[in-house]
Design an enzyme around this catalytic site. Structure first.
Site, PDB file in Angstrom:
ATOM      1  N   SER A 140     -59.076  38.213  95.599  1.00 59.06           N
ATOM      2  CA  SER A 140     -58.731  39.440  96.320  1.00 59.06           C
ATOM      3  C   SER A 140     -57.246  39.518  96.621  1.00 59.06           C
ATOM      4  CB  SER A 140     -59.510  39.507  97.639  1.00 59.06           C
ATOM      5  OG  SER A 140     -59.178  38.405  98.468  1.00 59.06           O
ATOM      6  N   HIS A 161     -63.259  42.139  91.240  1.00 64.05           N
ATOM      7  CA  HIS A 161     -63.179  41.990  92.692  1.00 64.05           C
ATOM      8  C   HIS A 161     -64.352  42.689  93.357  1.00 64.05           C
ATOM      9  CE1 HIS A 161     -61.061  42.903  96.721  1.00 64.05           C
ATOM     10  NE2 HIS A 161     -61.734  41.770  96.784  1.00 64.05           N
ATOM     11  N   GLU A 173     -63.730  46.312  91.786  1.00 57.65           N
ATOM     12  CA  GLU A 173     -62.448  46.619  91.155  1.00 57.65           C
ATOM     13  C   GLU A 173     -62.335  45.793  89.875  1.00 57.65           C
ATOM     14  OE1 GLU A 173     -59.450  47.723  94.801  1.00 57.65           O
ATOM     15  OE2 GLU A 173     -59.966  45.607  94.553  1.00 57.65           O
ATOM     16  N   ASN A 211     -56.943  46.920  98.934  1.00 57.67           N
ATOM     17  CA  ASN A 211     -56.105  46.149  99.852  1.00 57.67           C
ATOM     18  C   ASN A 211     -54.643  46.573  99.822  1.00 57.67           C
ATOM     19  OD1 ASN A 211     -58.001  44.529 101.138  1.00 57.67           O
ATOM     20  ND2 ASN A 211     -58.033  43.054  99.454  1.00 57.67           N
TER      21      ASN A 211
END
Length: 519
Positions: A140, A161, A173, A211
């Protein structure tokens, strides 16, 4: 605010290109912690033979037992029938040696977030598996490109991810590193669809999509708190009950873990060479240093000790609503308020003007635009925050300078209380809470699209599914209009000239295009 971009690995698929892995192909998962077990469960339920490996002796066997117990609970809840459970358990195997993964078609790694350890693992795996095996990392925070950098065949390496808990959250992802082959990214993408997930494609960038784009949701709340404008409970309530977000940033980081959230923020900031748009919070750093990491330690921003009461958001006492108001000009995104005022029995007179509500006392109400009320000198200006939907919002936030006339403030409070809303009054802070947060989310989302990280559709999908936003940032931008987003950012930039709030080229360009269309 969208652009046509091509993410590496997202080219059109032709009939000759590989598709999803078939159910008979073996999936291996390396690492048997929470994420590893979750990913293994997803692959197992999708019908694949699954092999679990962990470098710690006995851990893989323990994970098999834990997964079997999870399947038992699914049967008990009626979410899986007994025969499907028996078939899944028969396909699940623990392995003690990497060599036992030789025939895997896909290997997903979910081990410690430490680059040299991951690099060594994949170097060892490459000696074992076939050249057509897809190698994937669930990282991540680390660079997919860097993890694959030393491989003999870096083209077959991709990021997958998953979000925790992997069996429940739909988003994955699919991250293409610098060397990832397009057909490998496509195979990974189609396989995730086959597993019942909602995959999005993105390039290898710090934080990937979620993120990276989500940083302002935490950062702006922390900034408002650090400026002393509002307490954590009130900020959470503003974003939840006015902004439409599922959770507030303080309660959410307590759930995630303050150390985890702060580490991701710091990693993204450092990866972008300390870009001020990603600057971490000193207040959060002090919280981590104190050991108050959130729910897991019993105390973070809030106490989770047995019997502890959660702080309540600041809520203004009842005030009398004005009988009539004047709406001068259009209120932009807050225009629905006019109809709500009228439905509440408040007489509304409309005139030309610059988008303010005039109260009987002579004071004015304006939608948060990045400016401060004290800048208007003796004029009585009270700002109200942006809401995702003013009709359904249960709370409205007001901001005013300390010396605002009490009569004007009471009129403003009473006006919104007449709509059935709770009202929070916070300090005089530019852009308030929701408006500045949304403007920054839009800015980072538009910038990511502009730089080819992902398509606008994938960015919005990722933010809706990955962090439960009420709308994707770019969808929200269309609702607000590019000029408003840009104006809020420019006003904030004037008041905080650090570069943090300077509009990205993507936002500035879209604003200029809107100006040209109107001229």
């Amino acid at each position: 605010m969208s652009a046509n971009v091509t993410v590496r690995g997202s080219e059109d698929v032709t009939a000759s290109e590989p598709t999803a892995l078939t159910q008979d192909r073996t999936v291996a998962v390396v690492g048997t912690g929470t994420m590893g077990q979750g990913i293994a469960q997803v692959a197992l339920v999708a019908g694949h033979p699954v092999r679990l490996y962990d470098s710690a002796p006995g851990r893989a066997r323990e994970a098999v037992d834990a997964l079997t117990a999870r399947l038992d609970r699914l049967v008990e809840k009626g979410r899986m029938d007994a025969s499907a459970r028996e078939a899944a358990v028969a396909r699940l195997h623990a392995t003690e040696e990497l060599g036992e993964l030789a025939d895997a078609a896909l290997v997903v790694e979910a081990i410690v977030e430490h680059l040299p350890v991951k690099q060594q693992l994949f170097a060892d795996l490459e000696k074992v598996v076939g050249d057509d095996t897809v190698l994937a990392t669930n990282t991540s925070s680390l660079s997919v490109t860097a993890i694959a950098g030393g491989l003999r065949l870096p083209g077959r390496f991709v990021g997958l991810h998953f979000f925790n808990p992997a069996p429940l959250l739909p988003l994955v992802e699919v991250v293409s590193g610098f060397a990832t082959d397009a057909d490998v990214a496509t195979r990974a993408y189609e396989t995730m669809k086959g597993w019942g997930k909602t995959p999005v494609r993105c390039a290898d960038t710090p934080g990937f999509i979620v993120n990276r784009v989500a940083r302002p949701f935490y950062a702006e709340a922390l900034r408002v708190y650090e400026e002393g404008a509002a307490d954590p409970a009130t900020i959470d309530a503003a974003l939840r009950e006015c902004g439409g977000f599922r959770m507030g940033p303080f309660e959410l980081t307590d759930l995630i873990g303050q150390d985890v959230n702060e580490a991701v923020t710091r990693s993204v900031w450092e990866s972008f060479y300390q870009d001020p748009k990603f600057t971490p919070s000193l207040a959060q750093r002090r919280l981590v240093e104190s050991g108050r990491l959130g729910r897991k330690t019993g105390h973070g921003w809030f106490s989770y000790a047995e019997g502890a009461e959660r702080p309540k958001p600041h809520t203004a006492p009842p005030a009398e609503a004005p009988a009539r108001i004047v709406v001068r000009g259009a209120l932009g995104p807050a225009e629905p308020l006019v109809g709500l005022f009228e439905q509440a029995g408040i007489k509304v007179r409309r005139t030309r003007g610059d988008g303010f509500v005039e109260l009987p006392s002579g004071g004015r109400l304006g939608l948060a635009d990045g400016e401060s009320s004290f800048e208007y000198g003796p004029e009585e200006i009270i700002y109200f925050d942006l809401a995702f939907d003013y009709a359904s919002a249960s709370r409205i936030v007001l901001s005013a300078r300390k010396r605002v006339d009490p009569e004007t403030l009471n009129e403003a409070v009473g006006l919104f209380q007449a709509l059935g809303k709770q009202v929070s009054v916070i300090g005089d802070v530019p852009g308030m809470i929701v408006a500045r947060t949304v403007a920054m989310l839009v800015d980072l989302a538009a910038d990511a699209v502009d730089r080819g990280v992902a398509t606008a559709e994938d960015v919005d999908t990722a933010m809706r599914l990955g962090v439960n936003y009420p709308a994707g940032p770019l969808e929200w931008a269309e609702k607000l209009g590019p000029r408003r987003v840009c104006d809020v950012l420019r006003a904030l930039h004037e008041r905080y000239p650090t570069g943090r709030y300077g509009p990205s080229q993507a936002v500035a360009r879209r604003c200029a295009e809107a100006d040209e269309e109107d001229s």
